[in-house]
Motif scaffolding. Structure first.
Motif, short mmCIF file in Angstrom:
data_model
loop_
_atom_site.label_atom_id
_atom_site.label_comp_id
_atom_site.label_asym_id
_atom_site.label_seq_id
_atom_site.Cartn_x
_atom_site.Cartn_y
_atom_site.Cartn_z
N ARG A 155 5.40 5.13 8.57
CA ARG A 155 5.66 6.47 8.03
C ARG A 155 6.53 7.31 8.97
N ASP B 189 0.82 -1.21 0.00
CA ASP B 189 0.00 0.00 0.00
C ASP B 189 0.86 1.26 0.00
N LEU B 190 2.00 1.22 0.70
CA LEU B 190 2.86 2.39 0.83
C LEU B 190 3.95 2.45 -0.25
N PRO C 270 0.54 1.26 9.49
CA PRO C 270 0.96 2.19 8.42
C PRO C 270 1.50 3.51 8.96
#
Length: 756
Positions: free
Chosen positions: A379, A140-141, A375
């Motif tokens: 980050r 996803d990232l 997530p």
């Protein structure tokens, strides 16, 4: 009509809830595991707005089956060769995380006043990150291709295998209800013994069975046979004192090395998904809101322990392994949650009855929170790294850089001596375990059977002869494999006189280990005096080890095992899915192996290699041609290249670069005017005066000159006939023509012009 069984109604309820929640969580782009947990909570008695599960005991049995399938599927995706490729950084990082979090979890549990078992299981639950969640977060990232992602995935692979080992250790501790170091060491040795034994026997026998029955194996048969092998190993593991999940994982790991691994994995996936869903739903059924409200403080503290502790120990482990500070922060902040194995270990504690009822919902709550935070924590890696470089003193940063540089330079390659003794140790351990297993089988099974059917001393004679014959290949490997006369031994002996003492000592130790087996057999079966056994054992050992039959038998066993172990790699190399083993050795000589796909439009198609002359033009050589499922190794000068071939080329960097620049690239552009390329069907009646009358189709020029095709000839009776290239065209015939619009118009215009 009979009343519906409660189990069926319960399954209907939990599967409907699971189906609805998976749709909701898919829409929210959240992990499906959380959806299953929510579905379990909705179907549980703790949620009064919906019907509740009645037969909870049966659901728990099904969830136990779910754990078996989850571990079996994990084993299918796992390969013990991956541990060897994971490297030192992954191993050091994984061990640092597990030991650090185990101690931290135990301390947190005891600080709350919980019992030793609760605290110990808490440490086991919070030391494993979630492979599924991290993999999805990386995708996803957009971090999957980053350098640190490879290290993180290697750590997760090692955590998975160590989690299975941890489950066995926790089970042993729970059953014995003490922490005696000696008993734990014996449990680990027992685990190691059976792990090697099952893997060696399984990797020898199962691929042979699957290979012999391949033509009989439909999808249905292969699925049933695979699940049968899985549950057979589950039973064997349980009988030998290990958990069912451990047995399922071992069988999955064995099947993972077979040629049918991908096929089995694909067939098992729907079954695994179904029972895995039931397991995670059963996890959600254990969630008690009242208990969560009561234990909100432990949930908060354990969540902080995971979110802070996992990254901290991961950073320490990555730094200890000699990686950079930036990679340490990126890797550490990725490992900030707990997942599937936490639930499995929690289930183990409940099934053994050694953990309190409060621990399960606490761990579920912590897992849900940490998964949601994953997530965001990932980050934070970059900002945290920037902050660390500002806060840490310059001398600390310099020390870390120097340590990473020094570790990288010294960890490049082991010396030949270390590699030799490592290989010898592995060989002695594996063959020693096989020899011990042979003795256990002989004394425990063969001797009682022989005593039952054969009278007197002859029973022991037969037992001894059979055992010694069975032992002989393994004793030969222990005593003389890689000893004097082998290339590696002789090279070390000639390289440095300082190696002589170590080589001689290792040889003596290996001979002593090999002679210990006939010594034990003579003493136990025939009750000979020790002195006599010491005299007879060397003579008997010499006969067993140095005869031609033993040598041939061991070579055959070793060849079959090595072939089975490398079967998937060999197939991948044959099909070009993986580069050959020698490719890595070429790099030491500034040579490389590269693949090139021959595009369909290439002008080289159909030409012989001697015409193309790659060697003189570019300094590269074609070592293999891969054509579909056919492989041509060391092609001859007269072999030709065809479109869609894949060629494997050896050359230097400069040679491969020049060859790649000259290699034709596929032309994927389309014609500007697609309508001109469109094929259409038109009818052409042959009337009196047509220039085509009386001509055969092959002589009419319709195909060769006008590029059109006569698809059929309609006669005057209305019937359509297959055209005969030799038959002359007659008046009244109607030609059915296929061609491009422009070509057909040219043909019709020419026919009309000549007619006039």
């Amino acid at each position: 009509m009979g009343e519906l069984a409660p189990l069926i109604a319960d399954l209907a309820l939990i599967l409907i809830c699971a189906g609805v929640m998976t749709l909701v969580f898919k829409k929210l782009k959240q992990p499906l595991v959380l959806g299953y947990i929510v579905a379990g909570f909705i179907a549980s008695p703790h949620f009064s707005l919906t019907p509740s599960v009645i037969d909870t005991a049966s659901i728990h049995v099904w969830s136990d089956i779910g754990v078996i399938f989850l571990l079996f599927a994990l084993g299918l995706e796992f390969s013990f060769k991956k541990i060897m490729k994971a490297g030192g950084p992954a191993i050091i990082t994984t061990l640092t995380i597990i030991f650090g979090m185990m101690i931290l979890g135990y301390l947190v549990g005891t600080a709350f006043g919980w019992g030793k078992m609760d605290a110990l299981f808490l440490g086991g639950m919070i030391c494993m990150s979630s492979t599924t969640i991290i993999y999805k977060a990386f995708e996803d990232l957009g971090l999957s291709k980053k350098n640190f992602a490879g290290l993180v995935m290697s750590v997760l692979i090692l955590e998975d295998i160590l989690a299975v080992v941890l489950m066995v250790v926790l089970s042993t501790v729970a059953v014995s209800a003490n922490f005696e170091g000696g008993e734990l060491v014996m449990s680990l040795l027992k685990l190691f013994f059976f792990l090697i034994l099952w893997l060696v026997v399984g990797l020898y026998l199962i691929p042979i069975i699957l290979r012999k029955t391949r033509k009989l194996m439909s999808d249905e048969t292969l699925l049933v046979a695979s699940l049968g092998l899985c549950f057979m190993m589950v039973v064997v593991a349980a009988k030998t004192g290990f958990s069912a999940a451990f047995g399922a994982f071992i069988m999955g790991s064995i099947l993972a090395e077979t040629l049918e691994a991908e096929h089995i994995e694909r067939l098992v996936k729907p079954v695994k998904d179904l029972f895995g869903a039931i397991f995670f739903v059963s996890v959600g059924m254990m969630v008690d809101p009242a208990m969560i409200a009561q234990y909100w403080l432990p949930i908060l503290i354990i969540t902080l322990t995971v979110v802070l502790g996992q990254p901290l120990f991961a950073i320490i482990g990555v730094l200890l392994s000699g990686q950079s500070l930036k990679m340490a922060f990126q890797s550490g902040f990725s490992l900030s949650q707990i997942g599937e194995f936490s639930f499995i270990i929690a289930t183990l504690g409940v099934s053994l009855g050694v953990t309190g009822d409060f621990l399960y919902p606490i761990v579920v709550a912590v897992s849900v929170v940490t998964i949601f935070l994953t997530p965001y924590v990932i980050r934070l890696a970059e900002p945290a790294y920037g902050l660390a470089t500002k806060i840490l003193p310059q001398r600390v940063l310099t020390f870390l850089e120097d340590y990473a540089r020094a570790t990288g330079s010294t960890a490049a390659k082991d010396s030949e001596r270390k590699q030799y003794f490592r290989e010898v140790s592995q060989m002695v351990i594996v063959n020693g375990i096989m020899a011990i297993a042979t003795c256990i089988l002989g004394f425990g099974v063969l001797q009682p059977l022989a005593a039952k059917w054969i009278p007197g001393i002859w029973a022991n004679v037969v037992t001894g002869v059979v055992m010694l014959i069975g032992l002989s290949p393994f004793l030969r490997a222990i005593a003389v494999k890689k000893s004097r006369g082998s290339q590696s031994f002789d090279a070390l002996w000639a390289a440095d006189s300082a190696n002589h003492a170590q080589l001689l000592v290792s040889t003596v130790i290996r001979y002593a280990l090999a002679l210990a087996f006939p010594f034990v057999i003579l003493g136990r079966l025939f009750h000979l005096p020790v002195a006599l056994s010491i005299l007879l054992a060397p003579a008997l050992g010499f006969v067993l080890v140095f005869n031609k039959w033993t040598k041939r038998s061991y070579k055959a066993l070793e060849k079959t095992f090595q072939t089975n172990l490398r079967s998937r790699d060999m197939r991948a190399e044959y099909l070009g899915e993986k580069k050959p083993q020698y490719a890595s050795s070429l790099m030491d000589k500034d040579l490389h192996l590269a693949d090139f796909d021959v595009p369909p439009e290439v002008e080289w198609a159909g030409k012989e290699l001697r015409e193309l002359n790659f060697g003189q033009q570019y300094g590269v050589h074609v070592v293999s041609i891969l054509r579909g499922k056919k492989r041509i190794n060391i092609p001859k000068a007269t072999d030709r290249l065809f479109p869609n071939d894949r060629i494997q080329v050896i050359g230097t960097d400069a040679g491969l670069e020049s060859f790649g620049a000259a290699f034709p690239q596929p032309d994927t552009s389309l014609p500007e005017d697609l309508t001109a390329q469109e094929m259409v069907l038109r009818r052409m009646p042959l009337e009196s005066g047509s220039p085509l009358l009386g001509k055969a189709i092959k002589d009419s020029g319709i195909r060769n000159h006008y590029h059109c095709l006569v698809a059929g000839i309609e006669k005057a009776d209305g019937n359509l006939h297959i055209p005969d290239a030799q038959h002359p065209l007659e008046e009244g015939d109607t030609l059915w023509l296929v061609g491009q619009t422009q070509d057909l118009e040219t043909l019709f215009a020419a026919a009309s012009e000549k007619k006039r």
